[in-house]
Design an enzyme around this catalytic site. Sequence first.
Site, PDB file in Angstrom:
ATOM      1  N   ARG B 295       0.824  -1.213   0.000  1.00  0.00           N
ATOM      2  CA  ARG B 295       0.000   0.000   0.000  1.00  0.00           C
ATOM      3  C   ARG B 295       0.856   1.259   0.000  1.00  0.00           C
ATOM      4  NH1 ARG B 295      -5.412  -2.100   3.386  1.00  0.00           N
ATOM      5  NH2 ARG B 295      -6.140  -3.279   1.582  1.00  0.00           N
ATOM      6  N   TYR B 439      -7.132   0.635  -6.712  1.00  0.00           N
ATOM      7  CA  TYR B 439      -6.561  -0.710  -6.498  1.00  0.00           C
ATOM      8  C   TYR B 439      -5.808  -0.821  -5.171  1.00  0.00           C
ATOM      9  CZ  TYR B 439      -2.294   0.757  -9.303  1.00  0.00           C
ATOM     10  OH  TYR B 439      -1.185   1.355  -9.817  1.00  0.00           O
ATOM     11  N   GLU B 440      -5.465  -2.042  -4.829  1.00  0.00           N
ATOM     12  CA  GLU B 440      -4.834  -2.350  -3.534  1.00  0.00           C
ATOM     13  C   GLU B 440      -5.744  -1.920  -2.379  1.00  0.00           C
ATOM     14  OE1 GLU B 440      -2.041  -4.167  -3.532  1.00  0.00           O
ATOM     15  OE2 GLU B 440      -2.186  -4.279  -1.350  1.00  0.00           O
ATOM     16  N   GLY B 441      -7.044  -2.110  -2.584  1.00  0.00           N
ATOM     17  CA  GLY B 441      -8.051  -1.669  -1.606  1.00  0.00           C
ATOM     18  C   GLY B 441      -8.498  -0.258  -1.910  1.00  0.00           C
ATOM     19  N   GLN B 446      -9.663   1.774   2.653  1.00  0.00           N
ATOM     20  CA  GLN B 446      -8.567   2.296   3.481  1.00  0.00           C
ATOM     21  C   GLN B 446      -9.120   3.055   4.687  1.00  0.00           C
ATOM     22  OE1 GLN B 446      -5.461   1.434   2.644  1.00  0.00           O
ATOM     23  NE2 GLN B 446      -6.260   0.478   0.778  1.00  0.00           N
TER      24      GLN B 446
END
Lengths: 596, 596
Positions: B295, B439-441, B446
Amino acid sequence: MPIYQAPIRDYQFVLGELLNIYQQDNLSGFDEFDPELIDAVLQGVADFTTDIMLPLNGSGDVEGCRLVEGKVITPQGFIDAYQQYVDNGWATLTCDPEYGGQGLPEVVGIFATEMKTATNMAFAMYPGLTHGAYAAIHAHGSEALKAKYLDKLVSGEWTGTMNLTESHAGTDLALLRTKAIPTGDGNYSITGEKIFISSGDHDLTDNIAHLVLARLPDAPEGVKGISLFVVPKILINDDGSLGESNSLYAASLEHKMGIHGNSTCVMNFDAAIGELVGEAHQGLRAMFTMMNQARLGVGVQGLGVSEIAYQNAVAYAKDRIQGRALSGVKQPEQAADSILVHGDVRRMLLSQKAFNQGTRALMGQQALWLDQAQRDCSPEQAKAASKLAALFTPIVKGFVTDQGFKACVDAQQVFGGHGYIHEWGMEQFVRDSRIAMIYEGTNGVQALDLVGRKILSDKGATLQAWSGQVKQLIQSNIANEAMKPYLDGLMDAAGDLEKATGYIATNASKNPDLIGAASMPYMQILGITALAWMWTRSAETALAALANGSDEVAFYQDKLNTAQFYMNYWAVQTRSLRKQIQAASEGIMAFDDSAF
Amino acid sequence: MPIYQAPIRDYQFVLGELLNIYQQDNLSGFDEFDPELIDAVLQGVADFTTDIMLPLNGSGDVEGCRLVEGKVITPQGFIDAYQQYVDNGWATLTCDPEYGGQGLPEVVGIFATEMKTATNMAFAMYPGLTHGAYAAIHAHGSEALKAKYLDKLVSGEWTGTMNLTESHAGTDLALLRTKAIPTGDGNYSITGEKIFISSGDHDLTDNIAHLVLARLPDAPEGVKGISLFVVPKILINDDGSLGESNSLYAASLEHKMGIHGNSTCVMNFDAAIGELVGEAHQGLRAMFTMMNQARLGVGVQGLGVSEIAYQNAVAYAKDRIQGRALSGVKQPEQAADSILVHGDVRRMLLSQKAFNQGTRALMGQQALWLDQAQRDCSPEQAKAASKLAALFTPIVKGFVTDQGFKACVDAQQVFGGHGYIHEWGMEQFVRDSRIAMIYEGTNGVQALDLVGRKILSDKGATLQAWSGQVKQLIQSNIANEAMKPYLDGLMDAAGDLEKATGYIATNASKNPDLIGAASMPYMQILGITALAWMWTRSAETALAALANGSDEVAFYQDKLNTAQFYMNYWAVQTRSLRKQIQAASEGIMAFDDSAF
């Protein structure tokens, strides 16, 4: 493919209940409109835009326009759709009946534009620019010019363009170089290159009327030496039939972030034959008289695309299942809950909803002011309306397109990874809506126009007049306990607006550059306060309807809930914006150029 | 074509002066680094990214990746550039020396990533994903797996991917369906379809190591039944040579808004041979252990693209002439002043500059916490650093990519109409940086992670620990009059953070859904306060340098001026955000589903 449901009930609310357009008997022509007629028009536009324009939005974006052997080819389906648009008479709505128009007011036309923009912004720009050309010739052209062009532009048989920008001259038109030389027969020979010309060439119609800013040989320097010309793509014979091609062409198509279905051209005029519109050297003034309307037209793009983006985000959020509600499983029959259970998804959607509905009301108010300015039988009231429309022009253009873009980004975010993929349509909404923050005067220019020309130059008189209306609204509802939540929010925002205005008024004369530095947060404060005003009026209207025993309880209660959310989420933003102005404006100008 | 000047001096400031990385003798391996070595590395990356990667950014965007006969072709020039990247050893910087890495700390690696992302985000993702695959196998793989894969991944001879998402399972991995069946020889047969797979196939290397999440036949339901596998594109013989193709392929390329130069694939695994990484059913935990680093890697994309967008906006603003300063003509030798004279242009640029530099410092701090977590010889301090890194992971990912995207939009705005045209490069920065919010959550995830997992689940203990550092900074500078402007801004923001935390802590147990509703404004408050903390520390450092008679007066004075601007423009935003949380969160959950 994206869905769309035209917000007809909200149009009825704004037109019939909030703005009471059917009681505006002092406005010439308004007595001819009744709810049945207007509803039929709006429903007709809703059907056309949803059935014909929307299916071409995604494909038009992928295909784009092509320049083939000097001619622009629009995306597949555009020719046929445009022909239907003309055949159905949708081009004529707000135009002068003398030239075949239907004479409908702007306050109705603005919502037709919203639906067109929502379903296909690139397509909507062809008639949009045409309307600008129509308005320029209608306001400033000679009778001969009007006779030559207006019927065709009103019907949509021809389209129009606005040729202002040159590669070195965008915001600062004083720098423009395109030349116009009298040919001795009353015409002019126009030579120069224009960029960013929306709808500059295409295959939708037989002819295009280019409105072109250029300098005459004896022109004074700067903006006082600019004249306006109409330059047809195909020369027009005396009998109105089309003659030879004029000496102008699309040199190339711009490669843009979005609105791919609209042909944005570099236009070359090479001793092209044109005619003067209005007086020599008065071209900029002619453009300015149409500015309030043109900027409203761009502003409503911010609303239109935001509305369709919102509708699709809602549909996706209800359909997509992912995770469980923090307060426990809500849809046990499914492997996960719909993402509408998540607070942050709701926050984004409600923010969009409150913005869209509040903005729709403000757009209606602005359009009604423009109607009043043209149609009010009392010259005094017409003038007052004209001033209010001028004051709010930067808001409906600058504030609305800024926030409309952000709303599209939020709507895209609801889709997660799918929002980034073309097939879902959301990333196109973001790309398309982005241009509205730039063209027709960047939003920075709007903010400067607001503070410099609209607030300071009349010493705040028009702002005061509007604030008087706000105070009157507060006064007339202050005793009503049910109105308290909305009035509190409105008063807070209006208080920040007053303080921000005071700060700028006090400091601008010492430090004129501060006007620019403070202008953008100021425009946001006024925009947020204006929507708080519309939401307070909406709440007042909704409470009255409920008190009168309306059976649409859910509709009016939702107006009240959304008004409350607006105050709690949007209106509270003015505090920090005001602090930004007071704390940062001076510092912004203190940095040396080398610090950047 | 966009320009880029790597911010080397700012890296030196953050590394050597602000974070004092050359005095971190308690961190294993840090004693080997000295300023000369680190400067040489950073300058090497700066040269490579500027000379080799930047020229391919625009062309890679236009050309995109193509799927031809089942194989992905990357844009022209990518193969050659990637080979140089490998040959120069840039892939190895922060990797384990045991497998050919250089063992550099994250706090250096993060700035190499910033430069790579700034100059060519799509290209940078190929090594970026490889690093993720390296880290997964390094942390969880058996010795045999490590021996098989790590040397090749470290050198960059092979690349890697992360295969998590399926069309119906993105955020909620519990729903995923890809199956892994033991083949009896210690391997597994993997079958399923994955979407959004960055760098899924390409022509840059001979082999690709796919890290794939899948379910074993005896897997429990939900996230506790997910295992991690490594599935090579080409099967690897016992001697390490490449054998036959594995049974997997890129079914299609996603049509994306941006990062066109990266091949985002739909991947089909059709009884492909893979090996288990770590324990059965522990796949999600394996992914989670790499999450802070992954992240951070996405977060720095927000900074990198924002930095190059800023640099180009500054260059344009200095070059473009349009209009005159409100305070009178500034460049009489020109037909107009440069647009840098206008307050609103300055406001946008200063906002970007203050964000970029403050974020760069925070990124460095976050990377240093990750280094401390891994390298601190005191287990207690390592644990404390690990907790702080976990707390700030949603900030460096979610807050930074949100604001970085907005900064790109502002930088594009400085260009006016030219910002909308591809050739100038600015619209690509907007399109590319948009994905980092997803992306990546997603950033909503978050924010939820921040409030739910990082604040409430340890009853605010980690936040308290960090707040203690903030208070200490304030205490140790409170007597210094020169520090007052920065401390005032920091204290205001920290006060709002404390109140917002208190509100959520008090109300979340009664109304758990409120956590989600309040999470995004809360993440912004913490992000703004964290940057205020870094700016206060930067000001403290700059004042000390000036007091010590540094001859870089302009550099340090600019740090002070920018810190002041940050407090006046950015830090003041916390007030309204806090009011949003307190006023709107409950209302957000009160709306019935039918209201959307």
